[in-house]
Design a protein around this motif. Structure first.
Motif: not given
Length: 141
Positions: A28-29, A52-54, A58-61
């Motif tokens: 992510h960073y 856009g918003s990811r 990320r919540k799916a991970l």
């Protein structure tokens, strides 16, 4: 190719992934731990526009096993290599102006600010150019 073209956006977003034998590891960073993802999940991420918003992706991970953070230096060199050359030229020109303005400024506070900003901007431009000519371990393989 412009900075906002789809190909350039995909190149920049792809820097968040490191390839593995069976897929990719997503970071992510810089200081985050890596999360294994499939090639299909990576494509979904790359299809989201840069601005856009990811968050949903990320919540799916969430809850997956993670790996240690990746090393800083290779990622920084990759990012500098992907930075457009016109940014290096811009940085060198304005860094030179900053140094010149700082050496001719009678006020010590402004002179110091101009010199520091000019030197930092020159350094950034130099890094971008150096990254273009640097051979990394991945280039040798």
């Amino acid at each position: 190719m412009t900075l906002t073209s789809e190909a350039r956006q995909r190149e920049m977003l792809a820097l968040s992934f490191e390839p593995t034998e069976d897929g990719f590891i997503y970071y992510h960073y810089r200081w985050s731990r890596g999360i294994p993802v499939t090639p299909e999940e990576r494509e979904k991420y790359l299809d989201i526009p840069v601005f856009g918003s990811r968050r949903r992706w990320r919540k799916a991970l969430a809850g997956r096993e993670s790996s240690p953070p990746r090393a800083y230096s290779p990622v920084a060199w990759k990012l500098m290599k992907k930075t457009p050359l016109r940014m290096a030229i811009f940085a060198l020109v304005f860094g030179g102006f900053g140094l010149f303005a700082g050496t001719n400024e009678p006020n010590l506070v402004f002179a110091t600010a101009y010199v520091v900003a000019g030197a930092a901007t020159l350094f950034l431009g130099g890094l971008i150019i150096a990254a273009r000519f640097r051979r990394s371990n991945a280039d040798v393989r």
